[in-house]
Design an enzyme around this catalytic site. Sequence first.
Site, PDB file in Angstrom:
ATOM      1  N   HIS A  17      39.964  30.310  58.558  1.00 10.58           N
ATOM      2  CA  HIS A  17      41.395  29.997  58.535  1.00 10.58           C
ATOM      3  C   HIS A  17      41.603  28.720  57.741  1.00 10.58           C
ATOM      4  O   HIS A  17      40.653  28.113  57.228  1.00 10.58           O
ATOM      5  CB  HIS A  17      42.002  29.945  59.932  1.00 10.58           C
ATOM      6  CG  HIS A  17      41.466  28.865  60.822  1.00 10.58           C
ATOM      7  ND1 HIS A  17      41.529  27.528  60.501  1.00 10.58           N
ATOM      8  CD2 HIS A  17      40.856  28.925  62.023  1.00 10.58           C
ATOM      9  CE1 HIS A  17      40.999  26.819  61.469  1.00 10.58           C
ATOM     10  NE2 HIS A  17      40.567  27.641  62.402  1.00 10.58           N
ATOM     11  N   HIS A  20      39.477  25.463  58.096  1.00  8.99           N
ATOM     12  CA  HIS A  20      38.152  25.442  57.459  1.00  8.99           C
ATOM     13  C   HIS A  20      38.289  25.216  55.957  1.00  8.99           C
ATOM     14  O   HIS A  20      37.529  24.464  55.349  1.00  8.99           O
ATOM     15  CB  HIS A  20      37.420  26.762  57.713  1.00  8.99           C
ATOM     16  CG  HIS A  20      37.325  27.131  59.154  1.00  8.99           C
ATOM     17  ND1 HIS A  20      37.931  28.247  59.678  1.00  8.99           N
ATOM     18  CD2 HIS A  20      36.730  26.506  60.192  1.00  8.99           C
ATOM     19  CE1 HIS A  20      37.693  28.307  60.986  1.00  8.99           C
ATOM     20  NE2 HIS A  20      36.966  27.253  61.320  1.00  8.99           N
ATOM     21  N   CYS A 125      32.199  25.654  78.336  1.00  9.78           N
ATOM     22  CA  CYS A 125      33.326  26.316  77.662  1.00  9.78           C
ATOM     23  C   CYS A 125      32.785  27.020  76.431  1.00  9.78           C
ATOM     24  O   CYS A 125      32.243  26.367  75.524  1.00  9.78           O
ATOM     25  CB  CYS A 125      34.421  25.325  77.258  1.00  9.78           C
ATOM     26  SG  CYS A 125      35.627  26.096  76.142  1.00  9.78           S
ATOM     27  N   CYS A 128      34.444  25.955  73.093  1.00  7.17           N
ATOM     28  CA  CYS A 128      33.892  24.700  72.545  1.00  7.17           C
ATOM     29  C   CYS A 128      32.383  24.802  72.333  1.00  7.17           C
ATOM     30  O   CYS A 128      31.811  23.959  71.655  1.00  7.17           O
ATOM     31  CB  CYS A 128      34.144  23.530  73.492  1.00  7.17           C
ATOM     32  SG  CYS A 128      35.863  23.130  73.775  1.00  7.17           S
ATOM     33  N   CYS A 143      39.557  24.785  80.209  1.00  6.57           N
ATOM     34  CA  CYS A 143      39.259  23.872  79.103  1.00  6.57           C
ATOM     35  C   CYS A 143      40.609  23.459  78.509  1.00  6.57           C
ATOM     36  O   CYS A 143      41.413  24.324  78.161  1.00  6.57           O
ATOM     37  CB  CYS A 143      38.414  24.582  78.052  1.00  6.57           C
ATOM     38  SG  CYS A 143      38.436  23.725  76.468  1.00  6.57           S
ATOM     39  N   HIS A 146      41.082  25.042  74.854  1.00  7.22           N
ATOM     40  CA  HIS A 146      41.196  26.499  74.683  1.00  7.22           C
ATOM     41  C   HIS A 146      42.044  27.177  75.752  1.00  7.22           C
ATOM     42  O   HIS A 146      42.394  28.349  75.608  1.00  7.22           O
ATOM     43  CB  HIS A 146      39.794  27.127  74.645  1.00  7.22           C
ATOM     44  CG  HIS A 146      39.030  26.737  73.416  1.00  7.22           C
ATOM     45  ND1 HIS A 146      38.179  25.660  73.372  1.00  7.22           N
ATOM     46  CD2 HIS A 146      39.049  27.255  72.170  1.00  7.22           C
ATOM     47  CE1 HIS A 146      37.697  25.543  72.154  1.00  7.22           C
ATOM     48  NE2 HIS A 146      38.204  26.489  71.401  1.00  7.22           N
ATOM     49  N   LYS A 295      47.777  23.272  66.543  1.00 10.80           N
ATOM     50  CA  LYS A 295      46.480  23.275  65.878  1.00 10.80           C
ATOM     51  C   LYS A 295      46.192  24.714  65.445  1.00 10.80           C
ATOM     52  O   LYS A 295      46.425  25.643  66.190  1.00 10.80           O
ATOM     53  CB  LYS A 295      45.394  22.809  66.852  1.00 10.80           C
ATOM     54  CG  LYS A 295      44.039  22.766  66.188  1.00 10.80           C
ATOM     55  CD  LYS A 295      42.914  22.592  67.189  1.00 10.80           C
ATOM     56  CE  LYS A 295      41.605  22.987  66.513  1.00 10.80           C
ATOM     57  NZ  LYS A 295      40.578  23.454  67.413  1.00 10.80           N
ATOM     58  N   LYS A 298      41.241  29.495  65.772  1.00 10.83           N
ATOM     59  CA  LYS A 298      40.945  30.907  65.949  1.00 10.83           C
ATOM     60  C   LYS A 298      41.203  31.306  67.387  1.00 10.83           C
ATOM     61  O   LYS A 298      41.757  32.345  67.669  1.00 10.83           O
ATOM     62  CB  LYS A 298      39.461  31.157  65.649  1.00 10.83           C
ATOM     63  CG  LYS A 298      39.126  31.086  64.198  1.00 10.83           C
ATOM     64  CD  LYS A 298      37.615  31.123  63.986  1.00 10.83           C
ATOM     65  CE  LYS A 298      36.973  29.853  64.485  1.00 10.83           C
ATOM     66  NZ  LYS A 298      35.661  29.605  63.857  1.00 10.83           N
TER      67      LYS A 298
HETATM   68  O1  ME8 Z   1      32.795  23.365  65.342  1.00 11.12           O
HETATM   69  N1  ME8 Z   1      42.497  21.015  60.790  1.00 11.12           N
HETATM   70  O2  ME8 Z   1      32.720  25.186  63.947  1.00 11.12           O
HETATM   71  P1  ME8 Z   1      34.259  25.548  63.805  1.00 11.12           P
HETATM   72  C1  ME8 Z   1      41.509  20.453  60.100  1.00 11.12           C
HETATM   73  N2  ME8 Z   1      30.145  25.423  64.291  1.00 11.12           N
HETATM   74  N3  ME8 Z   1      40.235  20.894  60.136  1.00 11.12           N
HETATM   75  C2  ME8 Z   1      39.969  21.970  60.885  1.00 11.12           C
HETATM   76  C3  ME8 Z   1      40.972  22.616  61.636  1.00 11.12           C
HETATM   77  C4  ME8 Z   1      42.287  22.093  61.563  1.00 11.12           C
HETATM   78  N4  ME8 Z   1      43.299  22.636  62.216  1.00 11.12           N
HETATM   79  N5  ME8 Z   1      40.392  23.641  62.282  1.00 11.12           N
HETATM   80  C5  ME8 Z   1      39.091  23.644  61.940  1.00 11.12           C
HETATM   81  C6  ME8 Z   1      32.185  24.210  64.712  1.00 11.12           C
HETATM   82  N6  ME8 Z   1      38.813  22.646  61.097  1.00 11.12           N
HETATM   83  C7  ME8 Z   1      30.679  24.165  64.668  1.00 11.12           C
HETATM   84  C8  ME8 Z   1      30.249  23.073  63.725  1.00 11.12           C
HETATM   85  S1  ME8 Z   1      28.397  21.655  62.448  1.00 11.12           S
HETATM   86  C9  ME8 Z   1      26.777  21.336  62.668  1.00 11.12           C
HETATM   87  C10 ME8 Z   1      28.773  22.890  63.604  1.00 11.12           C
HETATM   88  C11 ME8 Z   1      37.520  22.355  60.474  1.00 11.12           C
HETATM   89  O3  ME8 Z   1      34.289  26.879  63.136  1.00 11.12           O
HETATM   90  C12 ME8 Z   1      37.068  20.950  60.810  1.00 11.12           C
HETATM   91  O4  ME8 Z   1      36.144  20.549  59.837  1.00 11.12           O
HETATM   92  O5  ME8 Z   1      34.951  25.402  65.092  1.00 11.12           O
HETATM   93  C13 ME8 Z   1      36.394  21.152  62.152  1.00 11.12           C
HETATM   94  O6  ME8 Z   1      35.544  20.085  62.513  1.00 11.12           O
HETATM   95  C14 ME8 Z   1      35.645  22.443  61.885  1.00 11.12           C
HETATM   96  O7  ME8 Z   1      36.547  23.210  61.052  1.00 11.12           O
HETATM   97  C15 ME8 Z   1      35.289  23.223  63.140  1.00 11.12           C
HETATM   98  O8  ME8 Z   1      34.815  24.483  62.754  1.00 11.12           O
END
Ligand code: ME8
Length: 504
Positions: A17, A20, A125, A128, A143, A146, A295, A298
């Site tokens: 989304h 990312h 959770c 998370c 949580c 979520h 926010k 997903k």
């Molecule tokens: O946390 N605004 O993956 P994730 C800005 N797999 N950035 C955002 C955002 C938003 N609304 N939503 C997501 C994970 N992001 C783990 C990470 S790393 C070793 C493992 C971005 O799919 C932002 O960079 O939940 C956030 O930290 C990340 O997506 C979380 O992605």
Amino acid sequence: MRFYLTTPIYYVNSTPHIGHAYTTAIGDMLVRHQRQRGADTFFLTGVDEHATKVWRVAQEQGLEAQEYADRIAVPWRELPERMNASIDFFIRTSDEGHKRFVRDFLQRMYDNGDIYQDVYAGWYCVGCEEFKSEEELTEDGLCPIHLTKAEWIEEKNWFFRLSAYQDKLLALYDERPDFVRPDFRYNEARSFIAGGLRDFSISRAGQPWGIPLPWDESQVAYVWADALVNYLSALTYARPGEDLRESYWPAVHHLLAKDILRFHCVYWPAMLLSAGYEPPQQLFVHGYLLLDERKISKSLGNIVEPLELIDVYGSDAVRYWMARAISFGQDGSASIEGIRERYENELANDLGNLLSRTTAMIAQYRDGSLRQGDAEPPLDLAGLGADVAERLDRFDVTGALDAVWERVRALNQYVTAEAPWQLAKDDANHARLDGVLYNLVDGLTALAVALAPFMPETAPRILSALNQSEDLAWERVRNGVAEEIDGIAAAQPLFPRIELPAPA
Ligand code: ME8
């Protein structure tokens, strides 16, 4: 000069989304800029596959977890491509090279005496992928992020002695006040550490999906103990036959949002110290990009498909909007409608028209020939270059782009003030007319170079329309860079009108 930048590796329980896309695009701006300044760069992104939520989605779809991950990896691989992010490697945590490295890494922690067995009885959770204390949940046991019920887990796990690293982490933070940026995130991380650290489980029993621990194959690595290690593991196999750790570790900057601050700013440096590695050079923690005050997550089901926006506006316009829509680092709310407004008012009008007018006037009044002429330059472009570079070193992406845009507007004001169409009426003014047109081309050339990290497709198009070299070296952000040249023709619109309705 070495500059290694990472994005988080994203969970593949769903498709990408805009959040990312945001981190990936901004990361690319920072990397492209450092490359312009001659740094030896490496840019890593990828996906995090061994999560419980990924495993569950696969089960719901009746697929083996690996088969599901292989299928969904396709749109994730497309994400950096669609955002025009110049990545060096796309990691998947199911890569053999990663799995091998994680086992070695965890074994080093184990050999160092930092891993012990205990029973975890507490909340988890799945959204998370995090163990939660009672105080972290709402009164109803939800949580707070979520709004789903945390699950009770009771299992014999392997624990990492994080508590033993409290003093070392505090010393690290005290020695390196720019270890975590911005300041308020540094303070948040430091006070979490100072508040006392609890050991955490690095393994999961009863879940077959994941990397088995080398000393106890009945358990798999906890998803975070697996995922964080990607930042190092990738360097060992991204270029076959090369060990890039020598070049890029610890010259690494981790880019992430605030949701995963604790894992990156506390757990990860401690894990590295335990396994005998240097902590990263710097972590930059940005805020959330909020659409319609919520926010984009997903798990909340409020998905905006970034790839669709790119289809409509092009990746440069989406990148431009991302950098300017909210102040990078802070939380901010933006509307999708804002893309169209910025496309029309700023990209098509401010920048596109400036190029069209400039080239059309050179074609019309000077038969396409650019000459130095005689007019004082209106802008201090070298000063701008130094300012933008300094801002981007601080990851002030929005401030840097704002600074460039101020000059785009200043050049438009210069056109109005100098009125070349008036100058063209009298032969006596030709030296001045040439000088004004030269200053416009010179300014546009330097601004195109400065804009290249933000809009990598647009910058070469501007330079080519001006018959100027497409070299993007940062030294070119200065006055007097434009070459006297012939054959400049009225340029095609940089950002043509888009008739499609804005996406809902
Ligand atoms: O946390 N605004 O993956 P994730 C800005 N797999 N950035 C955002 C955002 C938003 N609304 N939503 C997501 C994970 N992001 C783990 C990470 S790393 C070793 C493992 C971005 O799919 C932002 O960079 O939940 C956030 O930290 C990340 O997506 C979380 O992605």
